[in-house]
Design a protein around this motif. Structure first.
Motif, PDB file in Angstrom:
ATOM      1  N   LEU A 193       0.821  -1.208   0.000  1.00 15.10           N
ATOM      2  CA  LEU A 193       0.000   0.000   0.000  1.00 15.10           C
ATOM      3  C   LEU A 193       0.853   1.255   0.000  1.00 15.10           C
ATOM      4  N   ILE A 194       0.207   2.381  -0.295  1.00 14.22           N
ATOM      5  CA  ILE A 194       0.857   3.675  -0.246  1.00 14.22           C
ATOM      6  C   ILE A 194      -0.206   4.732   0.033  1.00 14.22           C
ATOM      7  N   LEU A 195       0.195   5.769   0.734  1.00 12.89           N
ATOM      8  CA  LEU A 195      -0.671   6.928   0.944  1.00 12.89           C
ATOM      9  C   LEU A 195      -0.329   7.965  -0.109  1.00 12.89           C
ATOM     10  N   VAL A 196      -1.360   8.550  -0.726  1.00 12.58           N
ATOM     11  CA  VAL A 196      -1.153   9.581  -1.741  1.00 12.58           C
ATOM     12  C   VAL A 196      -2.057  10.773  -1.466  1.00 12.58           C
ATOM     13  N   LYS A 197      -1.683  11.872  -2.053  1.00 10.34           N
ATOM     14  CA  LYS A 197      -2.434  13.114  -1.907  1.00 10.34           C
ATOM     15  C   LYS A 197      -3.743  13.042  -2.685  1.00 10.34           C
ATOM     16  N   ILE A 198      -4.792  13.539  -2.060  1.00  8.51           N
ATOM     17  CA  ILE A 198      -6.040  13.836  -2.749  1.00  8.51           C
ATOM     18  C   ILE A 198      -6.034  15.348  -2.941  1.00  8.51           C
ATOM     19  N   ASN A 199      -6.312  15.792  -4.149  1.00 12.28           N
ATOM     20  CA  ASN A 199      -6.302  17.231  -4.427  1.00 12.28           C
ATOM     21  C   ASN A 199      -7.266  17.978  -3.506  1.00 12.28           C
ATOM     22  N   GLN A 200      -6.889  19.182  -3.150  1.00 14.23           N
ATOM     23  CA  GLN A 200      -7.718  19.999  -2.270  1.00 14.23           C
ATOM     24  C   GLN A 200      -9.091  20.293  -2.883  1.00 14.23           C
ATOM     25  N   SER A 201      -9.230  20.162  -4.195  1.00 12.56           N
ATOM     26  CA  SER A 201     -10.517  20.414  -4.848  1.00 12.56           C
ATOM     27  C   SER A 201     -11.541  19.310  -4.578  1.00 12.56           C
ATOM     28  N   ALA A 202     -11.128  18.212  -3.975  1.00 15.07           N
ATOM     29  CA  ALA A 202     -12.069  17.140  -3.642  1.00 15.07           C
ATOM     30  C   ALA A 202     -13.105  17.653  -2.654  1.00 15.07           C
ATOM     31  N   THR A 203     -14.320  17.168  -2.785  1.00 15.46           N
ATOM     32  CA  THR A 203     -15.425  17.612  -1.933  1.00 15.46           C
ATOM     33  C   THR A 203     -15.202  17.251  -0.477  1.00 15.46           C
ATOM     34  N   GLY A 204     -14.732  16.034  -0.239  1.00 12.64           N
ATOM     35  CA  GLY A 204     -14.575  15.559   1.126  1.00 12.64           C
ATOM     36  C   GLY A 204     -13.592  16.389   1.923  1.00 12.64           C
ATOM     37  N   ASP A 205     -13.954  16.620   3.180  1.00 11.22           N
ATOM     38  CA  ASP A 205     -13.053  17.306   4.102  1.00 11.22           C
ATOM     39  C   ASP A 205     -13.409  16.870   5.521  1.00 11.22           C
ATOM     40  N   ALA A 206     -13.042  17.638   6.508  1.00  9.44           N
ATOM     41  CA  ALA A 206     -13.245  17.235   7.896  1.00  9.44           C
ATOM     42  C   ALA A 206     -14.718  17.220   8.310  1.00  9.44           C
ATOM     43  N   SER A 207     -15.601  17.864   7.533  1.00  7.72           N
ATOM     44  CA  SER A 207     -17.016  17.874   7.900  1.00  7.72           C
ATOM     45  C   SER A 207     -17.953  17.489   6.747  1.00  7.72           C
ATOM     46  N   THR A 208     -17.412  17.242   5.573  1.00 14.20           N
ATOM     47  CA  THR A 208     -18.215  16.919   4.397  1.00 14.20           C
ATOM     48  C   THR A 208     -17.758  15.577   3.843  1.00 14.20           C
ATOM     49  N   ASN A 209     -18.708  14.704   3.557  1.00 13.29           N
ATOM     50  CA  ASN A 209     -18.367  13.398   3.005  1.00 13.29           C
ATOM     51  C   ASN A 209     -17.744  13.527   1.617  1.00 13.29           C
ATOM     52  N   PHE A 210     -16.860  12.619   1.306  1.00  8.70           N
ATOM     53  CA  PHE A 210     -16.352  12.514  -0.062  1.00  8.70           C
ATOM     54  C   PHE A 210     -17.514  12.076  -0.953  1.00  8.70           C
ATOM     55  N   VAL A 211     -17.421  12.405  -2.225  1.00  7.06           N
ATOM     56  CA  VAL A 211     -18.460  12.047  -3.192  1.00  7.06           C
ATOM     57  C   VAL A 211     -17.826  11.220  -4.303  1.00  7.06           C
ATOM     58  N   ALA A 212     -18.660  10.600  -5.112  1.00 12.41           N
ATOM     59  CA  ALA A 212     -18.179   9.727  -6.187  1.00 12.41           C
ATOM     60  C   ALA A 212     -17.225  10.462  -7.122  1.00 12.41           C
ATOM     61  N   GLU A 213     -17.469  11.743  -7.348  1.00 16.11           N
ATOM     62  CA  GLU A 213     -16.629  12.522  -8.261  1.00 16.11           C
ATOM     63  C   GLU A 213     -15.234  12.799  -7.707  1.00 16.11           C
ATOM     64  N   ASP A 214     -14.978  12.434  -6.471  1.00 13.69           N
ATOM     65  CA  ASP A 214     -13.633  12.599  -5.886  1.00 13.69           C
ATOM     66  C   ASP A 214     -12.691  11.460  -6.284  1.00 13.69           C
ATOM     67  N   PHE A 215     -13.215  10.374  -6.823  1.00 15.99           N
ATOM     68  CA  PHE A 215     -12.413   9.186  -7.152  1.00 15.99           C
ATOM     69  C   PHE A 215     -11.186   9.538  -7.995  1.00 15.99           C
ATOM     70  N   GLY A 216     -11.334  10.389  -8.984  1.00 16.33           N
ATOM     71  CA  GLY A 216     -10.236  10.744  -9.880  1.00 16.33           C
ATOM     72  C   GLY A 216      -9.398  11.919  -9.416  1.00 16.33           C
ATOM     73  N   LYS A 217      -9.608  12.397  -8.201  1.00 16.89           N
ATOM     74  CA  LYS A 217      -8.872  13.570  -7.722  1.00 16.89           C
ATOM     75  C   LYS A 217      -7.627  13.199  -6.923  1.00 16.89           C
ATOM     76  N   ILE A 218      -7.111  12.023  -7.202  1.00 14.12           N
ATOM     77  CA  ILE A 218      -5.855  11.599  -6.581  1.00 14.12           C
ATOM     78  C   ILE A 218      -4.702  12.183  -7.375  1.00 14.12           C
ATOM     79  N   ASP A 219      -3.710  12.673  -6.659  1.00 16.71           N
ATOM     80  CA  ASP A 219      -2.488  13.195  -7.285  1.00 16.71           C
ATOM     81  C   ASP A 219      -1.429  12.096  -7.198  1.00 16.71           C
ATOM     82  N   PHE A 220      -1.331  11.299  -8.249  1.00 12.40           N
ATOM     83  CA  PHE A 220      -0.378  10.185  -8.259  1.00 12.40           C
ATOM     84  C   PHE A 220       1.074  10.659  -8.253  1.00 12.40           C
ATOM     85  N   THR A 221       1.315  11.936  -8.549  1.00 10.98           N
ATOM     86  CA  THR A 221       2.684  12.455  -8.549  1.00 10.98           C
ATOM     87  C   THR A 221       3.115  12.917  -7.156  1.00 10.98           C
ATOM     88  N   THR A 222       2.192  12.862  -6.178  1.00  9.44           N
ATOM     89  CA  THR A 222       2.530  13.308  -4.826  1.00  9.44           C
ATOM     90  C   THR A 222       2.190  12.226  -3.807  1.00  9.44           C
TER      91      THR A 222
END
Length: 179
Positions: free
Chosen positions: A88-117
């Motif tokens: 496994l590896i931990l990677v960055k999710i772009n800040q533009s993703a909906t999910g945060d400390a009080s909002t659930n992630f949504v299906a459209e966040d799936f592709g917001k992974i930054d594989f370069t980070t």
């Protein structure tokens, strides 16, 4: 540094049974999202059965608003549940993703992974199914903790998803976890 806890907005996002590796891995939207469970027998998955491919990723958000000085180190801990040999590896999710400390992630966040980070090195230890698995966060993650009020992290499979290598037929690597 005090312990920071993952928000209850953590989510398991996945693409199941797609006709190609690219359709599963590079999709912008998850086909299935689950943010209601407290335990997932499969939080990550890299799978190929014949001409069907599946990818599962686990998304987390951590409130880092109280951090005013870059931490020297930090460790991400996740309690394991099941394992079939995933590295496994931990990677960055772009800040533009909906999910945060009080909002659930949504299906459209799936592709917001930054594989370069990546936020960690590859986790190659034996995945504990009864205790905590500890993954050291790297400098990119520590900088993200300082620069943003919320750090968004995805736990994904390393060998296929992160490296974008199509798995051979019959591969089914999974790891499970408890939130």
């Amino acid at each position: 540094m005090p312990d920071l806890n993952v928000a209850t907005t953590d989510s398991n996002l996945r693409q199941n049974l797609q006709a190609s590796w690219a359709a599963a891995r590079d999709a912008s939207t998850a086909g299935v999202i689950d943010s209601t469970a407290t335990a997932y027998p499969t939080v990550t998955q890299e799978r190929r059965t014949g001409s069907q491919y599946s990818v599962r990723r686990y998304f987390f958000a951590v409130d880092t608003s109280g951090i005013s000085i870059k931490p020297v180190s930090a460790t991400f801990k996740i309690r394991g549940a099941t394992n079939t040999g995933s590295n496994l590896i931990l990677v960055k999710i772009n800040q533009s993703a909906t999910g945060d400390a009080s909002t659930n992630f949504v299906a459209e966040d799936f592709g917001k992974i930054d594989f370069t980070t990546p936020f960690s090195s590859e986790y190659t230890g034996t995945w504990s199914t009864s205790g905590y698995n500890e993954i050291a966060l790297n400098d990119a993650a520590l900088t993200e903790m300082l620069n943003f009020d919320v750090i968004k992290i995805a736990l994904i499979g390393h060998d296929f998803d992160f490296l974008n290598v199509e798995p051979a037929d019959g591969i089914n690597r999974t790891s499970g976890g408890l939130t």
